[in-house]
Design a protein around this motif. Structure first.
Motif, PDB file in Angstrom:
ATOM      1  N   ARG A   1       0.870  -1.177   0.000  1.00 39.63           N
ATOM      2  CA  ARG A   1       0.000   0.000   0.000  1.00 39.63           C
ATOM      3  C   ARG A   1       0.908   1.229   0.000  1.00 39.63           C
TER       4      ARG A   1
ATOM      5  N   ARG B   1      -6.842   2.427  -1.483  1.00 40.22           N
ATOM      6  CA  ARG B   1      -5.826   1.374  -1.377  1.00 40.22           C
ATOM      7  C   ARG B   1      -4.448   1.930  -1.030  1.00 40.22           C
ATOM      8  N   ALA B   2      -4.373   3.229  -0.755  1.00 35.13           N
ATOM      9  CA  ALA B   2      -3.096   3.841  -0.375  1.00 35.13           C
ATOM     10  C   ALA B   2      -2.938   3.831   1.138  1.00 35.13           C
ATOM     11  N   ALA B   3      -1.682   3.842   1.581  1.00 36.92           N
ATOM     12  CA  ALA B   3      -1.409   3.918   3.021  1.00 36.92           C
ATOM     13  C   ALA B   3      -1.690   5.316   3.541  1.00 36.92           C
TER      14      ALA B   3
ATOM     15  N   THR C   1      -8.759   7.568   4.104  1.00 33.55           N
ATOM     16  CA  THR C   1      -7.314   7.386   4.024  1.00 33.55           C
ATOM     17  C   THR C   1      -6.615   8.542   4.739  1.00 33.55           C
TER      18      THR C   1
ATOM     19  N   HIS D   1      -3.973   3.798  11.825  1.00 33.96           N
ATOM     20  CA  HIS D   1      -5.025   2.838  11.504  1.00 33.96           C
ATOM     21  C   HIS D   1      -6.387   3.235  12.065  1.00 33.96           C
TER      22      HIS D   1
END
Length: 507
Positions: free
Chosen positions: A254, A317-319, A338, A386
């Protein structure tokens, strides 16, 4: 079936919301025509809109390349009047007015313009007696209206009044009243975002953040492809939704996404500082930059470059996402849950960043700290955050792909019901007596504008402005770059005209 004529200027953050707004109007059974830059023709067509280009693709790129000179901190800073005359902006406004008049259908047309920049919408509405609405893309467009009004009445007065003279209209004596006299004012952001900073005027209808990248692709968008050379990606379709990064990274990785939007109105050190910070983190990073010349010639091994990709597919889908604070990017990243780091500088960006930060939804690094350890530290912290998605959902709720556009479209459709005859149960005087003070002032402002009109009929064909210019014909001129947002910080830095009064709120 009504006809909506939509006018906007800038880059993706300014144009794609109008594409999606037009799509909402089409879904509701109406017709919509978009007047904007030539590169957005395909996006308009895909959304079912008519399209009228206000420039050519080369002219559009020339203006984008010129916009950094409007920033207050640049050595080669241009004044606004010089910028307008150099790029044919007054002629562009006159050409837009002619197009709007040609397309207008009496009794069934609403004119819709990007707040502050689309003066052609308001000029033409005055000429034809048609309903007109401002659509603001970020709160600073409303906050800076008094500053823009001052600039229009001073530095840009001669050029704008020449346009009006060509339309057979009198000069505007009170630009502040003129700004407040639209038939509707729509803000494309939610109430919680509004509450985090200076509040919008009571007359503003807030609809929520649009998510226009679900309707139209960004300029330069394509799926990232395999590596041609270190740090560079060539275009090519991805194998599927799980491979939105086109094989640029190992399966399951990611990456951090980093961008400065689709325009060029950035501090010259924005991308060099961003690249240096990304290299220091060592995290796999994809730089999404439409103009490759804004990046250093060689990139560190953990970085890849793409001219564009689908943010709607890639951001979830990116960190983390590191960006400039443009309102379109801000909204998309927030909706995706995100974590984001904002390198906010100029235009609406510092205000956008501050509003998110007050809710704990962004890490912000001002320009003065880009070259310190603060930026890589913020990126690392975001990439390991997170709990961000839950915090974002608690504040903003679940994203609604069409909610904001549909609400704005509904507000515009209601403008055609403005056949305001006296109510059967009371006189006009009684109805006016019950209006709140703000609405009474808006009516007074509109009446002042109408009383300023000449009694003679408008000419059958609208001439171009009398100001002589050289260069290509108006159809090939760059689009109107109009002053707009200001923040206290940018106003202090610029000294004369705030650098917040700039071309666009960007994606």
């Amino acid at each position: 079936m009504a006809l909506f004529l939509l006018v906007t200027h800038g880059s993706d953050g300014d144009v794609l919301p109008f594409v999606s707004l037009g799509a909402a109007l089409v879904r509701a059974g109406h017709r919509a025509v978009l007047l904007t830059h030539a590169p957005y023709r395909e996006a308009a067509a895909r959304a079912g809109l008519g399209f009228e280009p206000i420039d050519g693709e080369d002219a559009f790129e020339r203006v984008l390349a010129d916009t950094p000179h409007l920033l207050g901190g640049t050595r080669a800073r241009l004044g606004w009047d010089a910028f307008y005359r150099r790029n044919g902006m007054f002629e562009q406004i006159a050409a837009e007015c002619r197009t709007l008049r040609r397309l207008h259908s009496p009794g069934e047309t609403v004119l819709v313009g990007r707040h502050t920049s689309a003066v052609s919408v308001r000029f033409t509405a005055e000429l034809l007696g048609a309903p007109a609405a401002w659509v603001a893309l970020a709160p600073t467009q409303l906050m800076a209206a008094p500053v823009a009004a001052h600039l229009y009445g001073t530095e840009l007065a001669d050029g704008l009044q020449a346009v009006r003279a060509g339309l057979g209209q009198p000069p505007i004596r009170d630009w502040r009243a003129w700004f407040a006299a639209s038939d509707a004012e729509i803000g494309l952001w939610p109430s919680w975002f509004d509450a985090a900073g200076t509040r919008s005027p009571a007359r503003t209808s807030l609809t929520g953040f649009p998510l226009p990248d679900g309707t139209a692709d960004a300029l330069g968008a394509r799926q990232a492809g395999p590596t041609d050379a270190p740090g560079t990606l060539r275009g090519g379709p991805a194998d599927g939704p799980a491979d939105v990064f086109g094989g640029a990274f190992a399966p399951g990785v990611r990456p951090v996404l980093a961008t400065g939007g689709t325009g060029r109105m950035l501090d010259p050190d924005y991308y060099p500082a961003l690249v240096a910070a990304a290299a220091e983190t060592g995290l796999p990073t994809l730089l999404v930059v439409r103009h490759r010349d804004l990046l250093p010639a060689s990139l560190p091994g953990n970085l890849r470059w793409s001219p564009g990709l689908s943010f709607a597919a890639a951001v979830p889908r990116a960190a983390a996402v590191v960006h400039h604070g443009g309102i379109g990017t801000t909204a998309r990243v927030l909706a995706s849950g995100t974590p984001q780091v904002l390198m906010a500088d100029g235009i609406d960006r510092p205000d956008n960043a501050a509003r998110l930060a007050r809710w704990g939804l962004a890490r912000t690094v001002p320009a003065a700290r880009w070259r310190t350890a603060d930026l890589p530290a913020a990126v690392r912290a975001a990439a390991s955050d997170h709990g961000y998605r839950a915090r974002a959902r608690a504040v903003a709720g679940l994203p609604d792909p069409h909610g904001a556009q549909d609400a704005a479209a509904d507000r515009l459709v209601r403008l055609l019901d403005r056949t305001e005859t006296a109510a059967p149960d009371g006189s006009v005087r009684d109805r006016l007596r019950d209006l709140p003070p703000r609405d009474l002032e808006r009516i007074r402002a509109r009446l002042r504008l109408r009383l300023d009109r000449p009694a003679t009929a408008a000419p059958a064909d609208l001439p171009a402005t009398a100001t002589p210019v050289t260069g290509p014909a108006p159809a090939d001129r760059p689009a109107t770059a109009i002053p707009q947002q200001a923040t206290a910080r940018t106003a202090r830095r610029a000294g004369d005209a705030p650098d917040g009064l700039l071309l666009g709120v960007e994606r």
